[in-house]
Design a protein around this motif. Sequence first.
Motif, mmCIF file in Angstrom:
data_model
loop_
_atom_site.group_PDB
_atom_site.id
_atom_site.type_symbol
_atom_site.label_atom_id
_atom_site.label_comp_id
_atom_site.label_asym_id
_atom_site.label_seq_id
_atom_site.Cartn_x
_atom_site.Cartn_y
_atom_site.Cartn_z
ATOM 1 N N LYS A 295 43.651 37.042 49.767
ATOM 2 C CA LYS A 295 42.296 37.488 50.082
ATOM 3 C C LYS A 295 41.268 36.518 49.499
ATOM 4 N N GLU A 296 40.397 36.006 50.358
ATOM 5 C CA GLU A 296 39.314 35.128 49.928
ATOM 6 C C GLU A 296 38.060 35.962 49.694
ATOM 7 N N PRO A 297 37.505 35.972 48.490
ATOM 8 C CA PRO A 297 36.356 36.834 48.200
ATOM 9 C C PRO A 297 35.100 36.424 48.955
ATOM 10 N N LEU A 298 34.285 37.407 49.290
ATOM 11 C CA LEU A 298 33.023 37.135 49.969
ATOM 12 C C LEU A 298 31.960 36.626 49.005
ATOM 13 N N LEU A 299 31.998 37.084 47.756
ATOM 14 C CA LEU A 299 30.986 36.744 46.764
ATOM 15 C C LEU A 299 31.645 36.345 45.453
ATOM 16 N N SER A 300 30.930 35.569 44.642
ATOM 17 C CA SER A 300 31.368 35.258 43.289
ATOM 18 C C SER A 300 30.118 35.122 42.434
ATOM 19 N N LEU A 301 29.757 36.225 41.765
ATOM 20 C CA LEU A 301 28.483 36.293 41.057
ATOM 21 C C LEU A 301 28.650 36.590 39.567
ATOM 22 N N GLY A 302 29.859 36.436 39.056
ATOM 23 C CA GLY A 302 30.088 36.684 37.640
ATOM 24 C C GLY A 302 30.013 38.151 37.250
ATOM 25 N N MET A 303 30.201 39.040 38.212
ATOM 26 C CA MET A 303 30.127 40.476 37.931
ATOM 27 C C MET A 303 31.445 40.971 37.342
ATOM 28 N N ARG A 304 31.381 41.977 36.483
ATOM 29 C CA ARG A 304 32.588 42.589 35.924
ATOM 30 C C ARG A 304 32.315 44.038 35.536
ATOM 31 N N LEU A 305 31.489 44.706 36.324
ATOM 32 C CA LEU A 305 31.078 46.061 35.992
ATOM 33 C C LEU A 305 32.060 47.109 36.460
ATOM 34 N N GLY A 306 32.769 46.842 37.569
ATOM 35 C CA GLY A 306 33.561 47.905 38.175
ATOM 36 C C GLY A 306 32.658 48.824 38.975
#
Length: 339
Positions: A295-306
């Motif tokens: 799976k190739e992610p749509l976004l990569s924004l440094g999020m890790r909130l769940g």
Amino acid sequence: MTITPFATLAAFKTLLAGACGPDTAARAAAEERNGQLTKPPGALGRLEDLAIWYGSWRGTGRPAIKAPQVIVFAGNHGVTAQGVSAFPAEVTEQMVLNFQHGGAAINQLSKTFGAKMDVYALSLDRPTADFTQGPAMSEEELVEALLTGWNAVDASTDLLVTGEMGIGNTTSAAAIAHALFGGEPGDWVGRGTGVDDAGVALKTRVVADGLAQNPKARGNGAEALRCLGGRELAAMAGAIARARVDRIPVIIDGFICSAAAACLHQMSDTALDHAVAGHNSAEAAHGRVLSALGKEPLLSLGMRLGEGSGAALAIGILQGAVACHSGMATFAEAGVANG
């Protein structure tokens, strides 16, 4: 309405493996329309592929997203007794109240993209067993959680996001990833809610102990979910499976959601064909899980909130893709010369 389509893990796996694929005629119609839109071929990049993929699962060459749903599941983990989290288990229930009162990030993102949001707390007063001592759940408990997720999906939903809340669940997700994908325990362990280096070392030992105590989980999606998972992970798996059977496209969230999805992928290699990855989170091992799932992610924004937050944000990407595909004029409709 509560339904009981399966009563055992074996029946669940059979149902998942027998699910129909996308509508090939709808895909062909979507591809044909895409080739006639007022733009150079491929000018919208991956948005074009997303719109065609979405239409094929919804059975139409000119799709629309009208009823997205975000479901947040919450559960407590017995493995927190090992000290794997920077926060106490009581925070799970406190955050559930925050969700219910509309105060969390996922509430704002759901509202922004017009998604219905539902919250399910799964037996918070009854944590799963500590998986360093044995299986986290019995088969009956796992099936119950799978059914909660299955029945949480609204029949009118046309795009699904599942999220989670559960103190200790990054340890659970790491243990599942280790069981399914191998490597060293430390390959899958991150900082979760913010543990220090000593905390990471502790989590690594706990993951190793978990697999040592539950060897049946190795390479077995159902057993990994039962022995190392939590009720909220199982509920997410149940909801994603229901969406697969009903041909509802899914946006997968972060590390924990991806670990739950990986269990389905191990049960059936077509189980996630209806799903895209919403984002690549900052949790260290998430990218490796997504790679293993293809799976190739749509976004990569440094999020890790769940909470489903990264996937909910990606609803906007899919809405944009579908809007362009279905709303743009064709060359003939616009009276524009094509080539």
